[in-house]
Design an enzyme around this catalytic site. Structure first.
Site, PDB file in Angstrom:
ATOM      1  N   ASN A 126     -12.190  -6.443  -0.504  1.00  0.00           N
ATOM      2  CA  ASN A 126     -13.440  -5.552  -0.954  1.00  0.00           C
ATOM      3  C   ASN A 126     -13.890  -5.791  -2.398  1.00  0.00           C
ATOM      4  O   ASN A 126     -13.100  -6.249  -3.002  1.00  0.00           O
ATOM      5  CB  ASN A 126     -13.385  -3.911  -0.730  1.00  0.00           C
ATOM      6  CG  ASN A 126     -12.296  -3.513  -1.496  1.00  0.00           C
ATOM      7  OD1 ASN A 126     -11.217  -3.542  -1.395  1.00  0.00           O
ATOM      8  ND2 ASN A 126     -12.914  -2.715  -2.821  1.00  0.00           N
ATOM      9  N   TYR A 162       1.485   6.811  -4.263  1.00  0.00           N
ATOM     10  CA  TYR A 162       0.739   7.630  -3.670  1.00  0.00           C
ATOM     11  C   TYR A 162       1.265   8.244  -2.510  1.00  0.00           C
ATOM     12  O   TYR A 162       0.759   9.013  -2.102  1.00  0.00           O
ATOM     13  CB  TYR A 162      -0.640   7.222  -3.305  1.00  0.00           C
ATOM     14  CG  TYR A 162      -0.725   6.019  -2.537  1.00  0.00           C
ATOM     15  CD1 TYR A 162      -0.794   6.290  -1.111  1.00  0.00           C
ATOM     16  CD2 TYR A 162      -1.070   4.874  -2.943  1.00  0.00           C
ATOM     17  CE1 TYR A 162      -0.859   5.215  -0.295  1.00  0.00           C
ATOM     18  CE2 TYR A 162      -1.315   3.648  -2.004  1.00  0.00           C
ATOM     19  CZ  TYR A 162      -1.147   3.912  -0.663  1.00  0.00           C
ATOM     20  OH  TYR A 162      -0.993   2.603   0.229  1.00  0.00           O
ATOM     21  N   GLU A 163       2.226   7.769  -2.096  1.00  0.00           N
ATOM     22  CA  GLU A 163       3.059   8.352  -0.923  1.00  0.00           C
ATOM     23  C   GLU A 163       3.837   9.447  -1.369  1.00  0.00           C
ATOM     24  O   GLU A 163       4.430  10.176  -0.472  1.00  0.00           O
ATOM     25  CB  GLU A 163       3.915   7.457  -0.135  1.00  0.00           C
ATOM     26  CG  GLU A 163       2.863   6.056   0.628  1.00  0.00           C
ATOM     27  CD  GLU A 163       3.711   5.241   1.133  1.00  0.00           C
ATOM     28  OE1 GLU A 163       4.295   5.296   2.418  1.00  0.00           O
ATOM     29  OE2 GLU A 163       3.866   3.971   0.487  1.00  0.00           O
ATOM     30  N   HIS A 205       1.318  -1.245   7.795  1.00  0.00           N
ATOM     31  CA  HIS A 205       2.263  -1.351   7.369  1.00  0.00           C
ATOM     32  C   HIS A 205       3.312  -1.070   8.273  1.00  0.00           C
ATOM     33  O   HIS A 205       3.565   0.054   8.687  1.00  0.00           O
ATOM     34  CB  HIS A 205       2.824  -0.785   5.791  1.00  0.00           C
ATOM     35  CG  HIS A 205       1.862  -1.204   4.824  1.00  0.00           C
ATOM     36  ND1 HIS A 205       2.807  -1.575   3.752  1.00  0.00           N
ATOM     37  CD2 HIS A 205       0.816  -1.074   4.484  1.00  0.00           C
ATOM     38  CE1 HIS A 205       1.705  -2.008   2.810  1.00  0.00           C
ATOM     39  NE2 HIS A 205       0.520  -1.510   3.155  1.00  0.00           N
ATOM     40  N   MET A 223      -3.086  -0.991  -5.667  1.00  0.00           N
ATOM     41  CA  MET A 223      -2.209   0.374  -6.076  1.00  0.00           C
ATOM     42  C   MET A 223      -0.792  -0.068  -5.844  1.00  0.00           C
ATOM     43  O   MET A 223       0.191   0.701  -5.375  1.00  0.00           O
ATOM     44  CB  MET A 223      -2.678   1.498  -4.767  1.00  0.00           C
ATOM     45  CG  MET A 223      -4.096   1.909  -4.876  1.00  0.00           C
ATOM     46  SD  MET A 223      -4.576   2.706  -3.777  1.00  0.00           S
ATOM     47  CE  MET A 223      -6.363   2.808  -3.648  1.00  0.00           C
ATOM     48  N   SER A 224      -0.363  -1.437  -5.951  1.00  0.00           N
ATOM     49  CA  SER A 224       0.996  -1.794  -5.597  1.00  0.00           C
ATOM     50  C   SER A 224       1.586  -2.950  -6.575  1.00  0.00           C
ATOM     51  O   SER A 224       0.751  -3.154  -7.604  1.00  0.00           O
ATOM     52  CB  SER A 224       1.168  -2.290  -4.344  1.00  0.00           C
ATOM     53  OG  SER A 224       0.324  -3.159  -4.035  1.00  0.00           O
ATOM     54  N   ALA A 278      -3.303  -6.326  -0.783  1.00  0.00           N
ATOM     55  CA  ALA A 278      -4.548  -6.361  -0.743  1.00  0.00           C
ATOM     56  C   ALA A 278      -5.387  -5.841  -1.971  1.00  0.00           C
ATOM     57  O   ALA A 278      -4.747  -4.754  -2.609  1.00  0.00           O
ATOM     58  CB  ALA A 278      -5.059  -5.657   0.295  1.00  0.00           C
ATOM     59  N   HIS A 318       4.582   3.183  -2.074  1.00  0.00           N
ATOM     60  CA  HIS A 318       3.491   3.343  -3.160  1.00  0.00           C
ATOM     61  C   HIS A 318       3.699   4.796  -3.680  1.00  0.00           C
ATOM     62  O   HIS A 318       4.264   5.610  -3.010  1.00  0.00           O
ATOM     63  CB  HIS A 318       2.225   3.241  -2.595  1.00  0.00           C
ATOM     64  CG  HIS A 318       1.627   1.908  -1.710  1.00  0.00           C
ATOM     65  ND1 HIS A 318       2.189   1.945  -0.162  1.00  0.00           N
ATOM     66  CD2 HIS A 318       1.106   1.041  -1.939  1.00  0.00           C
ATOM     67  CE1 HIS A 318       1.714   0.950   0.145  1.00  0.00           C
ATOM     68  NE2 HIS A 318       1.259   0.161  -0.937  1.00  0.00           N
ATOM     69  N   SER A 349      -1.077  -4.525   2.744  1.00  0.00           N
ATOM     70  CA  SER A 349      -1.905  -4.323   3.742  1.00  0.00           C
ATOM     71  C   SER A 349      -2.588  -5.111   4.627  1.00  0.00           C
ATOM     72  O   SER A 349      -3.395  -6.070   4.199  1.00  0.00           O
ATOM     73  CB  SER A 349      -2.864  -3.353   3.390  1.00  0.00           C
ATOM     74  OG  SER A 349      -2.308  -2.197   2.775  1.00  0.00           O
ATOM     75  N   HIS A 370     -10.391   1.650   3.578  1.00  0.00           N
ATOM     76  CA  HIS A 370      -9.175   1.079   3.961  1.00  0.00           C
ATOM     77  C   HIS A 370      -9.375   0.223   5.239  1.00  0.00           C
ATOM     78  O   HIS A 370      -8.584  -1.168   5.431  1.00  0.00           O
ATOM     79  CB  HIS A 370      -7.981   2.296   4.478  1.00  0.00           C
ATOM     80  CG  HIS A 370      -6.731   1.518   4.518  1.00  0.00           C
ATOM     81  ND1 HIS A 370      -6.195   0.899   3.562  1.00  0.00           N
ATOM     82  CD2 HIS A 370      -5.764   1.492   5.423  1.00  0.00           C
ATOM     83  CE1 HIS A 370      -4.947   0.354   3.939  1.00  0.00           C
ATOM     84  NE2 HIS A 370      -4.582   0.897   5.088  1.00  0.00           N
TER      85      HIS A 370
END
Length: 298
Positions: free
Chosen positions: A252, A97-98, A73, A228-229, A125, A95, A42, A266
């Site tokens: 973060n 979550y998609e 992306h 998350m990846s 990220a 991902h 990201s 995000h």
């Protein structure tokens, strides 16, 4: 050849023949046969702009390829040369979550292998769990914790195809130590050592950011950053025999205190990516230019 049904978890949809067909189609469009693959996280899609003599292909135009739905992306494969080395760069990844099956999120790694890629550099990220990390740090990933894998959500679940790799691949050496040393050496030369870290990356499913309790648990397990990846891509890349270097941009600081007013979002991820993009690009391009040195040391 390319099933259009989006239902089911049929492993055959992401198997050898399907990946080979996609790889052959891409090679017919590409100006080079890539030896290096780069995955942009990201806000880090600018890495692809470093390539010379570019040819770009949108994910939506590639037969059998997934599509990215996440802001930051671009959703393109960019072919070209990086420091003289033939390269393919993913501007955007996939991902859990998609809503993709895990085998689909990692299909590009197998396509990379079948196109000729030998080394993969992945960027992401991530939220910082280590209290010594600050926003803007770049963490060299030395190991990972695959939380979805604890529940059996592993990209290698199902029948193993020996044309990709062995049934039980080793993961204690998942991240190439020679390439890690090269990053630290290069960072010292570039005067980047002040924001270069090393640590363990933990992958969760997302898309919700972590609770305070979850962050505390992950830290107690030894994780230095969370995202998350990446982990599932690394597992498949190593299963295929490719070398892996992975870098996390700490975008973060994970919230570890119930009294904190901070909230992960995000937008902060994308902003930090833009601020650190130039240094990340120099670091990656420097590593690529000196890969032969890392090969001799390995």
């Amino acid at each position: 050849m390319f099933p259009d049904s989006s239902t089911g978890w049929a492993l055959s949809r992401y198997g050898y023949e399907e990946c080979k067909a996609t790889a052959d189609w891409l090679l017919a469009q590409a100006p080079v046969r890539p030896l290096l693959g780069v995955v942009c996280g990201s806000g880090l899609g600018g890495l692809a702009e470093m390539l010379k003599d570019q040819t770009a292909v949108r994910y939506g135009d590639v037969p059998g390829f997934p599509q990215s739905t996440v802001d930051g992306h671009a959703g393109r494969l960019v072919f070209g040369t990086l420091k003289g080395k033939p390269c393919v760069c993913m501007q955007g990844r996939f991902h859990l979550y998609e809503g993709h099956p895990i085998q689909k999120t990692t299909m590009p790694m197998r396509v990379f292998k079948l196109m000729g890629v030998e080394t993969v550099i992945l960027t992401n990220a991530a939220g910082g769990l280590n209290p010594d990390f600050t926003v803007g740090d770049i963490m060299v990933i030395k190991d990972h914790i695959n939380i979805p894998g604890f529940a059996g959500n592993n990209p290698l679940v199902g029948e193993n195809d020996k044309r990709f790799g062995e049934r039980f691949p080793c993961m204690s050496d998942a991240y190439d130590r020679g390439l890690q040393r090269l990053v630290h050496s290069l960072a010292a030369e570039l005067d980047y050592s002040g924001f270069i870290q090393e640590g363990v990356y933990s992958a969760l499913g997302g898309p919700s950011f972590e609770t305070v309790a979850e962050c505390r648990m992950l830290r107690s397990l030894g994780a230095d950053a969370v995202g998350m990846s990446t982990v599932h891509e690394v597992i498949v890349a190593r299963h295929c025999g490719m070398r892996v270097l992975a870098l996390s941009l700490i975008t973060n600081q994970a919230v570890m205190d119930y009294d904190s007013e901070k909230k992960a979002n995000h937008e902060e991820v994308l902003q930090t990516g833009q601020l650190r993009a130039q240094q990340m690009e120099k670091l990656v391009s420097g590593v690529v230019s000196r890969m032969e040195l890392a090969d001799r040391r390995h």
